[in-house]
Design a protein around this motif. Structure first.
Motif, PDB file in Angstrom:
ATOM      1  N   CYS A  28       0.840  -1.201   0.000  1.00 42.20           N
ATOM      2  CA  CYS A  28       0.000   0.000   0.000  1.00 42.20           C
ATOM      3  C   CYS A  28       0.873   1.249   0.000  1.00 42.20           C
ATOM      4  CB  CYS A  28      -0.928  -0.005   1.205  1.00 42.20           C
ATOM      5  SG  CYS A  28      -2.042  -1.440   1.227  1.00 42.20           S
ATOM      6  N   GLN A  29       0.559   2.190  -0.861  1.00 45.66           N
ATOM      7  CA  GLN A  29       1.342   3.411  -1.003  1.00 45.66           C
ATOM      8  C   GLN A  29       0.725   4.596  -0.267  1.00 45.66           C
ATOM      9  OE1 GLN A  29       4.503   3.440  -2.775  1.00 45.66           O
ATOM     10  NE2 GLN A  29       3.979   1.356  -2.180  1.00 45.66           N
ATOM     11  N   GLY A  30      -0.496   4.446   0.255  1.00 42.51           N
ATOM     12  CA  GLY A  30      -1.162   5.538   0.953  1.00 42.51           C
ATOM     13  C   GLY A  30      -1.540   5.152   2.368  1.00 42.51           C
ATOM     14  N   LEU A  31      -1.525   6.157   3.239  1.00 43.18           N
ATOM     15  CA  LEU A  31      -1.956   5.981   4.621  1.00 43.18           C
ATOM     16  C   LEU A  31      -2.893   7.129   4.948  1.00 43.18           C
ATOM     17  CD1 LEU A  31      -1.514   4.202   7.172  1.00 43.18           C
ATOM     18  CD2 LEU A  31       0.205   5.871   7.889  1.00 43.18           C
ATOM     19  N   TYR A  32      -4.138   6.794   5.260  1.00 46.57           N
ATOM     20  CA  TYR A  32      -5.167   7.787   5.544  1.00 46.57           C
ATOM     21  C   TYR A  32      -5.325   7.878   7.060  1.00 46.57           C
ATOM     22  CZ  TYR A  32      -9.686  10.184   5.046  1.00 46.57           C
ATOM     23  OH  TYR A  32     -10.701  11.092   5.086  1.00 46.57           O
ATOM     24  N   LEU A  33      -4.983   9.034   7.635  1.00 42.42           N
ATOM     25  CA  LEU A  33      -5.108   9.277   9.071  1.00 42.42           C
ATOM     26  C   LEU A  33      -6.462   9.929   9.321  1.00 42.42           C
ATOM     27  CD1 LEU A  33      -1.600  10.879   9.746  1.00 42.42           C
ATOM     28  CD2 LEU A  33      -2.208   8.461   9.750  1.00 42.42           C
ATOM     29  N   LEU A  34      -7.233   9.374  10.237  1.00 41.28           N
ATOM     30  CA  LEU A  34      -8.582   9.867  10.510  1.00 41.28           C
ATOM     31  C   LEU A  34      -8.850   9.877  12.006  1.00 41.28           C
ATOM     32  CD1 LEU A  34     -11.495  10.613   9.528  1.00 41.28           C
ATOM     33  CD2 LEU A  34     -11.947   8.141   9.499  1.00 41.28           C
ATOM     34  N   SER A  35      -9.263  11.028  12.516  1.00 45.87           N
ATOM     35  CA  SER A  35      -9.733  11.146  13.903  1.00 45.87           C
ATOM     36  C   SER A  35     -11.137  11.701  13.860  1.00 45.87           C
ATOM     37  CB  SER A  35      -8.847  12.099  14.718  1.00 45.87           C
ATOM     38  OG  SER A  35      -7.594  11.516  14.950  1.00 45.87           O
ATOM     39  N   PHE A  36     -11.997  11.156  14.711  1.00 42.28           N
ATOM     40  CA  PHE A  36     -13.356  11.668  14.778  1.00 42.28           C
ATOM     41  C   PHE A  36     -13.818  11.695  16.221  1.00 42.28           C
ATOM     42  CE2 PHE A  36     -13.506   7.167  13.917  1.00 42.28           C
ATOM     43  CZ  PHE A  36     -14.448   6.680  14.804  1.00 42.28           C
ATOM     44  N   TRP A  37     -14.839  12.480  16.465  1.00 37.60           N
ATOM     45  CA  TRP A  37     -15.379  12.694  17.801  1.00 37.60           C
ATOM     46  C   TRP A  37     -16.873  12.397  17.783  1.00 37.60           C
ATOM     47  CZ3 TRP A  37     -11.506  15.135  15.462  1.00 37.60           C
ATOM     48  CH2 TRP A  37     -10.348  15.391  16.186  1.00 37.60           C
ATOM     49  N   PRO A  38     -17.435  12.036  18.936  1.00 38.73           N
ATOM     50  CA  PRO A  38     -18.888  11.861  18.993  1.00 38.73           C
ATOM     51  C   PRO A  38     -19.594  13.176  18.656  1.00 38.73           C
ATOM     52  CG  PRO A  38     -17.851  11.017  20.992  1.00 38.73           C
ATOM     53  CD  PRO A  38     -16.786  11.746  20.213  1.00 38.73           C
ATOM     54  N   LYS A  39     -20.775  13.056  18.115  1.00 45.22           N
ATOM     55  CA  LYS A  39     -21.575  14.234  17.781  1.00 45.22           C
ATOM     56  C   LYS A  39     -21.803  15.049  19.048  1.00 45.22           C
ATOM     57  CE  LYS A  39     -26.084  15.472  15.923  1.00 45.22           C
ATOM     58  NZ  LYS A  39     -27.345  14.943  15.396  1.00 45.22           N
ATOM     59  N   PRO A  40     -21.350  16.320  19.066  1.00 50.31           N
ATOM     60  CA  PRO A  40     -21.555  17.140  20.264  1.00 50.31           C
ATOM     61  C   PRO A  40     -23.021  17.566  20.376  1.00 50.31           C
ATOM     62  CG  PRO A  40     -20.134  18.273  18.669  1.00 50.31           C
ATOM     63  CD  PRO A  40     -20.550  16.991  18.061  1.00 50.31           C
ATOM     64  N   ALA A  41     -23.691  17.106  21.413  1.00 46.71           N
ATOM     65  CA  ALA A  41     -25.125  17.366  21.586  1.00 46.71           C
ATOM     66  C   ALA A  41     -25.423  18.851  21.754  1.00 46.71           C
ATOM     67  CB  ALA A  41     -25.646  16.585  22.790  1.00 46.71           C
ATOM     68  N   GLU A  42     -24.483  19.591  22.342  1.00 45.69           N
ATOM     69  CA  GLU A  42     -24.737  21.005  22.636  1.00 45.69           C
ATOM     70  C   GLU A  42     -24.472  21.921  21.446  1.00 45.69           C
ATOM     71  OE1 GLU A  42     -20.504  20.140  23.241  1.00 45.69           O
ATOM     72  OE2 GLU A  42     -22.323  19.138  23.910  1.00 45.69           O
ATOM     73  N   ARG A  43     -23.968  21.383  20.342  1.00 41.92           N
ATOM     74  CA  ARG A  43     -23.614  22.217  19.193  1.00 41.92           C
ATOM     75  C   ARG A  43     -24.686  22.185  18.121  1.00 41.92           C
ATOM     76  NH1 ARG A  43     -18.289  23.413  18.041  1.00 41.92           N
ATOM     77  NH2 ARG A  43     -19.252  24.881  16.611  1.00 41.92           N
ATOM     78  N   ASN A  44     -24.977  23.324  17.546  1.00 39.79           N
ATOM     79  CA  ASN A  44     -25.875  23.439  16.408  1.00 39.79           C
ATOM     80  C   ASN A  44     -25.166  22.823  15.200  1.00 39.79           C
ATOM     81  OD1 ASN A  44     -26.542  24.854  13.845  1.00 39.79           O
ATOM     82  ND2 ASN A  44     -28.125  25.803  15.121  1.00 39.79           N
ATOM     83  N   PRO A  45     -25.801  21.878  14.480  1.00 38.01           N
ATOM     84  CA  PRO A  45     -25.127  21.219  13.347  1.00 38.01           C
ATOM     85  C   PRO A  45     -24.629  22.193  12.270  1.00 38.01           C
ATOM     86  CG  PRO A  45     -27.138  20.048  13.922  1.00 38.01           C
ATOM     87  CD  PRO A  45     -27.117  21.311  14.740  1.00 38.01           C
ATOM     88  N   GLN A  46     -25.381  23.249  11.991  1.00 45.07           N
ATOM     89  CA  GLN A  46     -24.940  24.212  10.981  1.00 45.07           C
ATOM     90  C   GLN A  46     -23.709  24.980  11.450  1.00 45.07           C
ATOM     91  OE1 GLN A  46     -28.200  23.902  11.937  1.00 45.07           O
ATOM     92  NE2 GLN A  46     -28.942  22.881  10.084  1.00 45.07           N
ATOM     93  N   ASN A  47     -23.695  25.371  12.729  1.00 42.91           N
ATOM     94  CA  ASN A  47     -22.525  26.069  13.272  1.00 42.91           C
ATOM     95  C   ASN A  47     -21.296  25.162  13.282  1.00 42.91           C
ATOM     96  OD1 ASN A  47     -24.100  28.306  13.665  1.00 42.91           O
ATOM     97  ND2 ASN A  47     -24.313  28.027  15.868  1.00 42.91           N
TER      98      ASN A  47
END
Length: 164
Positions: free
Chosen positions: A79-98
């Motif tokens: 494999c010639q590529g390495l995709y680094l990915l970090s994600f977080w749980p959906k923040p309940a207190e944040r407006n999705p559009q913001n």
């Protein structure tokens, strides 16, 4: 303040292992890249639902999934590529559009990465590395260190910004 992974990165800088060429990404080559971080990183081998291997590297609370890409057919160890990915749980207190707007602003500031919101509403940040024709382990360690800093910044600026 120096964190454990930053200190480990500094201690590893300049050693002979940093000059070893990585010609392909595999679970073994990624473990070798991460080894000098020592106790600052926890490494686990994982599989996608389709059975493709990936590595999960945890730097404290930050998890980075490292996916192997650009693999020739029937050659999973080239494999010639390495995709680094970090994600977080959906923040309940944040407006999705913001939240989406903040991720867009982050993309404009840090053009060498990709930030966004998944279809499930989870904020993420990603970066893509290549090993075409070889790249030094030390360079890849710096890339990982830079991604950790970027992901922490994304968390502070987008996911959990200070209340104003």
């Amino acid at each position: 303040m120096t964190t454990g992974w930053a200190h480990a990165q500094g201690a590893a800088a300049g050693n002979a292992d940093d000059r070893v060429e990585v010609n392909a990404f595999t679970p073994a080559s990624v473990r070798e890249i991460l080894a000098p971080f020592g106790a600052a990183v926890t490494i686990a081998d994982r599989q996608t639902p389709e059975g493709r291997p990936f590595v999960e590297a945890s730097f404290g609370q930050l998890k980075i999934n490292m996916f192997f890409t650009a693999c020739p057919p029937n050659e999973p160890n080239q494999c010639q590529g390495l995709y680094l990915l970090s994600f977080w749980p959906k923040p309940a207190e944040r407006n999705p559009q913001n939240l989406a707007q903040a991720a867009g602003d982050f993309n404009r500031m840090y053009e060498f990465s990709k930030a966004g919101i998944s279809v499930a509403g989870e904020p993420f940040v990603a970066r893509y590395l290549i090993s075409d024709f070889g790249v030094k382990r030390g360079t890849l360690r710096r890339e990982v260190t830079n991604f950790v800093v970027l992901a922490q910044r994304f968390n502070q600026e987008v996911v959990s910004p200070p209340v104003q």
